[in-house]
Design an enzyme around this catalytic site. Structure first.
Site, PDB file in Angstrom:
ATOM      1  N   LYS A   1       0.823  -1.213   0.000  1.00  0.00           N
ATOM      2  CA  LYS A   1       0.000   0.000   0.000  1.00  0.00           C
ATOM      3  C   LYS A   1       0.858   1.265   0.000  1.00  0.00           C
ATOM      4  O   LYS A   1       0.605   2.186  -0.776  1.00  0.00           O
ATOM      5  CB  LYS A   1      -0.949  -0.003   1.215  1.00  0.00           C
ATOM      6  CG  LYS A   1      -1.979  -1.115   1.197  1.00  0.00           C
ATOM      7  CD  LYS A   1      -2.831  -1.135   2.448  1.00  0.00           C
ATOM      8  CE  LYS A   1      -2.081  -1.416   3.712  1.00  0.00           C
ATOM      9  NZ  LYS A   1      -1.457  -2.756   3.794  1.00  0.00           N
TER      10      LYS A   1
ATOM     11  N   GLU B   1      -2.053   4.742   5.922  1.00  0.00           N
ATOM     12  CA  GLU B   1      -2.549   4.283   7.228  1.00  0.00           C
ATOM     13  C   GLU B   1      -3.948   4.843   7.504  1.00  0.00           C
ATOM     14  O   GLU B   1      -4.267   5.274   8.615  1.00  0.00           O
ATOM     15  CB  GLU B   1      -1.567   4.655   8.347  1.00  0.00           C
ATOM     16  CG  GLU B   1      -0.160   4.122   8.139  1.00  0.00           C
ATOM     17  CD  GLU B   1      -0.039   2.605   8.113  1.00  0.00           C
ATOM     18  OE1 GLU B   1      -0.974   1.901   8.573  1.00  0.00           O
ATOM     19  OE2 GLU B   1       0.995   2.114   7.609  1.00  0.00           O
TER      20      GLU B   1
ATOM     21  N   CYS C   1       0.023 -20.065   2.538  1.00  0.00           N
ATOM     22  CA  CYS C   1      -0.490 -21.272   1.891  1.00  0.00           C
ATOM     23  C   CYS C   1      -0.676 -21.081   0.382  1.00  0.00           C
ATOM     24  O   CYS C   1      -0.969 -22.040  -0.334  1.00  0.00           O
ATOM     25  CB  CYS C   1      -1.806 -21.714   2.526  1.00  0.00           C
ATOM     26  SG  CYS C   1      -3.240 -20.697   2.057  1.00  0.00           S
TER      27      CYS C   1
ATOM     28  N   CYS D   1      -6.690 -19.892   6.787  1.00  0.00           N
ATOM     29  CA  CYS D   1      -5.564 -19.897   7.722  1.00  0.00           C
ATOM     30  C   CYS D   1      -5.834 -18.990   8.927  1.00  0.00           C
ATOM     31  O   CYS D   1      -5.414 -19.296  10.043  1.00  0.00           O
ATOM     32  CB  CYS D   1      -4.289 -19.476   7.004  1.00  0.00           C
ATOM     33  SG  CYS D   1      -3.685 -20.716   5.826  1.00  0.00           S
TER      34      CYS D   1
END
Length: 183
Positions: free
Chosen positions: A15, A82, A141, A179
């Site tokens: 970002k 942010e 994963c 996950c």
């Protein structure tokens, strides 16, 4: 017509890199931009937008008292890093800055915290932004990461605590939904 944009992702998706690139693109064309980051994020120093890839830039900060409408920036674009730390009133001000004053505003931030709860600023950005885009990231994963996991100094998952705990790779991991719920 100017818009309020919200670019969100899980941790470590780039970002800040994207924000710095947009600022560079405007400035390369001779346009002035105004950049902000959250006053409470002091990982790299006060008022620093820093990419994990290396680029860094000193910018203005916003805190709870910041009134974006009072600042009256004479710029081509306002960029906010942010953005999850914006208050609901500040999101409304940024929306008004775009809609009434005609200044495009692009906000970058997290959608949710380590518990899966929305940040107030992000919830309002999702409600008011004229354009919403997910910046993609990958879980360990291999699936698309959409969640954030907080870890302790030993890398063990933390499931409770204050919503805000400033940190980077040493404190957070990105995860897919499966996950996030299974770890």
């Amino acid at each position: 017509m100017a818009k309020l944009y919200f670019r969100y992702s899980a941790m470590n998706a780039g970002k800040s890199t994207a924000l710095l690139q947009v600022a560079h693109n405007y400035e390369e064309q001779g346009q002035k931009v105004k950049l902000y980051t959250a006053l409470i994020d002091i990982r790299y120093g006060v008022g620093q937008v820093t990419s994990r890839l290396g680029p860094q830039r000193h910018v203005d900060t916003f805190g709870p008292e910041t009134d974006f409408l009072a600042e009256k920036p004479q710029v081509a674009c306002v960029l906010v890093d942010e953005a999850q730390f914006l208050s609901t009133v500040q999101v409304q001000q940024l929306h008004q800055l775009a809609q009434v004053k005609g200044v495009p505003v692009i906000c970058y931030g997290l959608r949710s915290d380590f518990r899966g709860d929305p940040f107030p600023g992000s919830a309002y950005l999702l409600a008011l932004a004229d354009d919403i885009e997910e910046i993609k990231n990958i879980c360990t994963c291999g699936k698309k990461a959409t969640m954030n996991v907080r870890v302790d100094d030993d890398g063990q998952r933390i499931r409770e605590g204050e919503q805000v705990a400033i940190g980077g790779n040493e404190r957070y991991r990105q995860a897919c939904g499966r996950c996030f719920y299974s770890s």
